[in-house]
Design an enzyme around this catalytic site. Structure first.
Site, PDB file in Angstrom:
ATOM      1  N   HIS A 214     -13.859  35.424  35.313  1.00  9.34           N
ATOM      2  CA  HIS A 214     -14.237  36.778  36.112  1.00  9.34           C
ATOM      3  C   HIS A 214     -13.080  37.778  35.382  1.00  9.34           C
ATOM      4  O   HIS A 214     -13.762  38.883  35.749  1.00  9.34           O
ATOM      5  CB  HIS A 214     -13.388  36.235  37.615  1.00  9.34           C
ATOM      6  CG  HIS A 214     -14.200  35.032  38.190  1.00  9.34           C
ATOM      7  ND1 HIS A 214     -13.456  33.981  38.709  1.00  9.34           N
ATOM      8  CD2 HIS A 214     -15.521  34.982  38.575  1.00  9.34           C
ATOM      9  CE1 HIS A 214     -14.549  32.994  39.291  1.00  9.34           C
ATOM     10  NE2 HIS A 214     -15.704  33.857  39.169  1.00  9.34           N
TER      11      HIS A 214
ATOM     12  N   LYS B 113     -18.957  28.315  53.758  1.00  9.52           N
ATOM     13  CA  LYS B 113     -18.217  27.510  52.778  1.00  9.52           C
ATOM     14  C   LYS B 113     -16.679  27.161  53.231  1.00  9.52           C
ATOM     15  O   LYS B 113     -15.947  28.229  54.094  1.00  9.52           O
ATOM     16  CB  LYS B 113     -17.938  28.038  51.388  1.00  9.52           C
ATOM     17  CG  LYS B 113     -19.361  28.212  50.670  1.00  9.52           C
ATOM     18  CD  LYS B 113     -19.127  28.902  49.143  1.00  9.52           C
ATOM     19  CE  LYS B 113     -20.386  28.917  48.495  1.00  9.52           C
ATOM     20  NZ  LYS B 113     -20.427  29.352  47.203  1.00  9.52           N
TER      21      LYS B 113
END
Length: 159
Positions: free
Chosen positions: A17, A41
Site C-alpha cells: 500500500h 466487515k
C-alpha cells in the site's frame, strides 16, 4: 490541480500500500488516502486507528492527506473534488475485479477516471490478510509493514 483518491480498508497498511501511496503522490498534486469504514466487515483495527497509522507513515509526504469514509466511493471522490481513483494491481485476478469496479464507478460518475498502478514486484504477493495471519501466529512481519505498524499489530494481537 490534480487530485486523486486511493481508497482501501488498509487493515493494516502494508508496504505494498505504502509503495502505491508514494508513487501516486509523485504523479498527483494531491493524494487523499480514503480509509473505508465498511460496516459489513470486522476489521482488526478501528477506522480511527487505521487513519492514525496511515497518517503516521505518510506524515513526511506533504501532498498526502488521510480521511475515512463510508458509503459509495464515487460520492467520497466527488466530495473530495478529485477526478481520479488510484487502484493497485497485484495480479491478473485483481484486474478483472478492479475493471468491473472501475466501469461501474464510471457509469455512476462519468467525470471520474480510474488509474491502475501495478504493484512493485517485491510486494506482488502481499496482502493485509497475509500479514494478519502471520502476526496471529507470532511470525515475523517486519518485511511486510513499517516498524511502527508492526509494533501496533503485535500490541493488538497480544490483547
Amino acid at each position: 490541480m490534480s487530485v486523486a483518491v486511493y481508497p482501501g480498508s488498509f487493515d493494516p497498511v502494508t508496504l505494498g500500500h505504502y509503495d502505491i501511496i508514494e508513487r501516486s503522490a509523485d504523479i498527483m498534486d494531491k493524494l487523499i488516502v480514503g480509509v473505508l469504514n465498511n460496516s459489513s466487515k470486522t476489521p482488526l483495527f478501528s477506522v480511527e486507528e487505521r487513519v492514525d497509522m496511515l497518517r503516521s507513515v505518510t506524515r513526511h509526504i506533504p501532498n498526502v492527506e488521510v480521511q475515512s469514509f463510508d458509503g459509495l466511493l464515487v460520492d467520497f471522490v466527488r466530495a473530495s473534488r478529485a477526478k481520479v481513483i488510484i487502484r493497485g494491481l497485484r495480479a491478473i485476478t485483481d484486474f478483472e475485479y478492479e475493471l468491473q469496479l472501475s466501469q461501474t464507478n464510471h457509469v455512476i460518475a462519468p467525470e471520474v477516471d480510474t488509474v491502475f498502478l501495478t504493484t512493485n514486484l517485491k510486494y506482488s504477493y502481499l496482502s493485509s490478510s497475509i500479514v494478519k495471519e502471520i502476526a496471529q501466529y507470532h511470525g515475523d512481519i517486519s518485511a511486510f509493514v513499517h516498524p511502527e505498524i508492526a509494533r501496533r499489530i503485535e500490541e493488538k494481537m497480544a490483547n
